[in-house]
Motif scaffolding. Structure first.
Motif, PDB file in Angstrom:
ATOM      1  N   ALA A  55       0.692  -1.139   0.002  1.00 20.73           N
ATOM      2  CA  ALA A  55       0.046  -0.076  -0.082  1.00 20.73           C
ATOM      3  C   ALA A  55       0.984   1.158   0.086  1.00 20.73           C
ATOM      4  CB  ALA A  55      -0.923  -0.058   1.490  1.00 20.73           C
ATOM      5  N   HIS A  56       0.135   2.328  -0.228  1.00 24.46           N
ATOM      6  CA  HIS A  56       0.954   3.914  -0.205  1.00 24.46           C
ATOM      7  C   HIS A  56       1.682   3.832   1.247  1.00 24.46           C
ATOM      8  CE1 HIS A  56      -1.765   5.998   2.339  1.00 24.46           C
ATOM      9  NE2 HIS A  56      -2.825   5.090   1.766  1.00 24.46           N
ATOM     10  N   SER A  57       2.868   4.328   1.146  1.00 26.51           N
ATOM     11  CA  SER A  57       3.599   4.602   2.405  1.00 26.51           C
ATOM     12  C   SER A  57       4.065   3.277   2.945  1.00 26.51           C
ATOM     13  CB  SER A  57       2.800   5.423   3.269  1.00 26.51           C
ATOM     14  OG  SER A  57       2.635   6.589   2.729  1.00 26.51           O
ATOM     15  N   GLY A  58       3.881   2.157   2.290  1.00 25.15           N
ATOM     16  CA  GLY A  58       4.176   0.836   2.838  1.00 25.15           C
ATOM     17  C   GLY A  58       3.553   0.382   4.217  1.00 25.15           C
ATOM     18  N   GLY A  59       1.956   0.860   4.197  1.00 28.04           N
ATOM     19  CA  GLY A  59       1.255   0.836   5.237  1.00 28.04           C
ATOM     20  C   GLY A  59       0.711  -0.638   5.741  1.00 28.04           C
ATOM     21  N   SER A  60       0.560  -1.223   4.449  1.00 30.31           N
ATOM     22  CA  SER A  60       0.214  -2.590   4.400  1.00 30.31           C
ATOM     23  C   SER A  60       0.754  -3.636   3.249  1.00 30.31           C
ATOM     24  CB  SER A  60      -1.522  -2.715   4.159  1.00 30.31           C
ATOM     25  OG  SER A  60      -2.100  -3.831   4.083  1.00 30.31           O
ATOM     26  N   ILE A  61       0.941  -4.630   3.383  1.00 34.50           N
ATOM     27  CA  ILE A  61       1.594  -5.545   2.771  1.00 34.50           C
ATOM     28  C   ILE A  61       0.807  -6.844   2.583  1.00 34.50           C
ATOM     29  CG2 ILE A  61       3.896  -6.878   2.232  1.00 34.50           C
ATOM     30  CD1 ILE A  61       5.375  -4.532   3.115  1.00 34.50           C
ATOM     31  N   TRP A  62       0.879  -7.633   1.564  1.00 33.71           N
ATOM     32  CA  TRP A  62       0.178  -8.766   1.219  1.00 33.71           C
ATOM     33  C   TRP A  62       0.809  -9.580   0.437  1.00 33.71           C
ATOM     34  CZ3 TRP A  62      -2.214 -11.285  -2.727  1.00 33.71           C
ATOM     35  CH2 TRP A  62      -2.779 -12.525  -2.365  1.00 33.71           C
ATOM     36  N   TYR A  63       0.753 -11.046   0.570  1.00 36.49           N
ATOM     37  CA  TYR A  63       1.198 -12.074  -0.119  1.00 36.49           C
ATOM     38  C   TYR A  63       0.446 -13.182  -0.233  1.00 36.49           C
ATOM     39  CZ  TYR A  63       5.567  -9.610   1.024  1.00 36.49           C
ATOM     40  OH  TYR A  63       6.456  -8.478   1.236  1.00 36.49           O
ATOM     41  N   PRO A  64       0.305 -13.907  -1.244  1.00 38.72           N
ATOM     42  CA  PRO A  64      -0.549 -15.368  -1.279  1.00 38.72           C
ATOM     43  C   PRO A  64       0.251 -16.230  -0.436  1.00 38.72           C
ATOM     44  CG  PRO A  64       0.490 -14.918  -3.453  1.00 38.72           C
ATOM     45  CD  PRO A  64       0.777 -13.705  -2.723  1.00 38.72           C
ATOM     46  N   ASP A  65      -0.449 -17.349  -0.147  1.00 41.16           N
ATOM     47  CA  ASP A  65       0.336 -18.404   0.491  1.00 41.16           C
ATOM     48  C   ASP A  65       1.434 -19.158  -0.285  1.00 41.16           C
ATOM     49  OD1 ASP A  65      -2.468 -19.976   2.097  1.00 41.16           O
ATOM     50  OD2 ASP A  65      -1.426 -18.025   2.678  1.00 41.16           O
ATOM     51  N   SER A  66       1.184 -18.911  -1.562  1.00 40.67           N
ATOM     52  CA  SER A  66       2.289 -19.599  -2.612  1.00 40.67           C
ATOM     53  C   SER A  66       3.625 -18.977  -2.438  1.00 40.67           C
ATOM     54  CB  SER A  66       1.698 -19.468  -3.919  1.00 40.67           C
ATOM     55  OG  SER A  66       1.604 -18.198  -4.381  1.00 40.67           O
ATOM     56  N   VAL A  67       3.653 -17.609  -2.022  1.00 43.87           N
ATOM     57  CA  VAL A  67       5.001 -17.282  -1.978  1.00 43.87           C
ATOM     58  C   VAL A  67       5.347 -16.415  -0.638  1.00 43.87           C
ATOM     59  CG1 VAL A  67       4.885 -16.391  -4.327  1.00 43.87           C
ATOM     60  CG2 VAL A  67       4.424 -14.616  -2.621  1.00 43.87           C
ATOM     61  N   TRP A  68       4.455 -16.502   0.211  1.00 46.94           N
ATOM     62  CA  TRP A  68       4.819 -16.196   1.728  1.00 46.94           C
ATOM     63  C   TRP A  68       5.950 -16.867   2.372  1.00 46.94           C
ATOM     64  CZ3 TRP A  68       2.000 -12.733   4.688  1.00 46.94           C
ATOM     65  CH2 TRP A  68       2.663 -12.583   6.139  1.00 46.94           C
ATOM     66  N   GLY A  69       6.700 -15.858   2.919  1.00 46.33           N
ATOM     67  CA  GLY A  69       8.043 -16.212   3.494  1.00 46.33           C
ATOM     68  C   GLY A  69       9.248 -16.463   2.402  1.00 46.33           C
ATOM     69  N   ARG A  70       8.906 -16.004   1.096  1.00 48.14           N
ATOM     70  CA  ARG A  70       9.919 -16.298   0.340  1.00 48.14           C
ATOM     71  C   ARG A  70      10.244 -14.996  -0.741  1.00 48.14           C
ATOM     72  NH1 ARG A  70       9.613 -19.472  -3.907  1.00 48.14           N
ATOM     73  NH2 ARG A  70       7.025 -19.632  -4.007  1.00 48.14           N
ATOM     74  N   PHE A  71       8.984 -14.394  -0.665  1.00 50.56           N
ATOM     75  CA  PHE A  71       9.039 -13.042  -1.540  1.00 50.56           C
ATOM     76  C   PHE A  71       8.932 -11.995  -0.542  1.00 50.56           C
ATOM     77  CE2 PHE A  71       7.379 -14.607  -6.031  1.00 50.56           C
ATOM     78  CZ  PHE A  71       8.279 -15.663  -5.973  1.00 50.56           C
ATOM     79  N   THR A  72       9.561 -10.772  -0.828  1.00 52.80           N
ATOM     80  CA  THR A  72       9.504  -9.571  -0.128  1.00 52.80           C
ATOM     81  C   THR A  72       9.293  -8.444  -0.930  1.00 52.80           C
ATOM     82  OG1 THR A  72      11.011 -10.522   1.830  1.00 52.80           O
ATOM     83  CG2 THR A  72      10.602  -8.119   1.685  1.00 52.80           C
ATOM     84  N   ILE A  73       8.309  -7.715  -0.879  1.00 53.21           N
ATOM     85  CA  ILE A  73       7.896  -6.488  -1.894  1.00 53.21           C
ATOM     86  C   ILE A  73       8.158  -5.264  -0.611  1.00 53.21           C
ATOM     87  CG2 ILE A  73       5.535  -6.284  -1.036  1.00 53.21           C
ATOM     88  CD1 ILE A  73       5.052  -5.196  -3.643  1.00 53.21           C
ATOM     89  N   SER A  74       8.897  -4.156  -1.392  1.00 55.68           N
ATOM     90  CA  SER A  74       9.194  -2.855  -0.707  1.00 55.68           C
ATOM     91  C   SER A  74       9.193  -1.865  -1.630  1.00 55.68           C
ATOM     92  CB  SER A  74      10.743  -3.097  -0.161  1.00 55.68           C
ATOM     93  OG  SER A  74      11.729  -3.430  -1.265  1.00 55.68           O
TER      94      SER A  74
END
Length: 119
Positions: A55-74
Motif C-alpha cells: 500500500a501507499h507509504s508501505g502501510g500494508s503488505i500482502w502475499y498469497p500463501d504460494s510465495v509467503w516467506g519467500r518473496f518480499t515487496i518494498s
C-alpha cells in the motif's frame, strides 16, 4: 502518462534468488498501492496471479500463501521504485512478472520481465 518499467528477470536454479525492480513515472507514486503479478506459461486467459502488494507509504503488505516467506515487496517513494525480492525460488515460480497499479480507476501494467527457474 503512466509508465511502469520492470527489470531484473532472468534464469536461476531452484533455491536461488532474484530481485525485480519497477520504476514508475507519470503519477504521484507515493499515493498509490503497487502490485506485482505473474503469468505462468500456459495460464488460461489473462491468468495473472497477484503475488505481492504494498500500500501507499508501505502501510500494508500482502502475499498469497504460494510465495509467503519467500518473496518480499518494498518501495522507495523517493526513487518511485517498487522492488520484489524473491528467495528460495521454485520451478513453479517460472512466469512473466508484471508491475501494476491503478491510477484514477484505470489499470496500468509494465511490459513484464521473465523469470525462469530450472536446473
Amino acid at each position: 502518462q503512466v509508465q511502469l518499467v520492470e527489470s531484473g528477470g532472468g534464469w536461476v536454479q531452484p533455491g536461488g534468488s532474484l530481485t525485480l525492480s519497477c520504476v514508475a513515472s507519470g503519477f504521484d507514486f507515493g499515493l498509490y498501492t503497487m502490485n506485482w503479478y505473474r503469468r505462468a506459461p500456459g495460464a488460461p486467459g489473462a491468468g495473472r496471479e497477484l503475488v505481492a502488494q504494498i500500500a501507499h507509504s508501505g502501510g500494508s503488505i500482502w502475499y498469497p500463501d504460494s510465495v509467503w516467506g519467500r518473496f518480499t515487496i518494498s518501495r522507495d517513494d523517493a526513487k518511485q521504485t517498487v522492488t520484489l525480492e524473491m528467495n528460495n525460488l521454485k520451478p513453479e515460480d517460472t512466469a512473466a512478472y508484471y508491475c501494476q497499479t491503478d491510477v484514477n480507476w484505470r489499470a496500468y501494467w509494465g511490459q513484464g520481465t521473465q523469470v525462469t527457474v530450472s536446473l
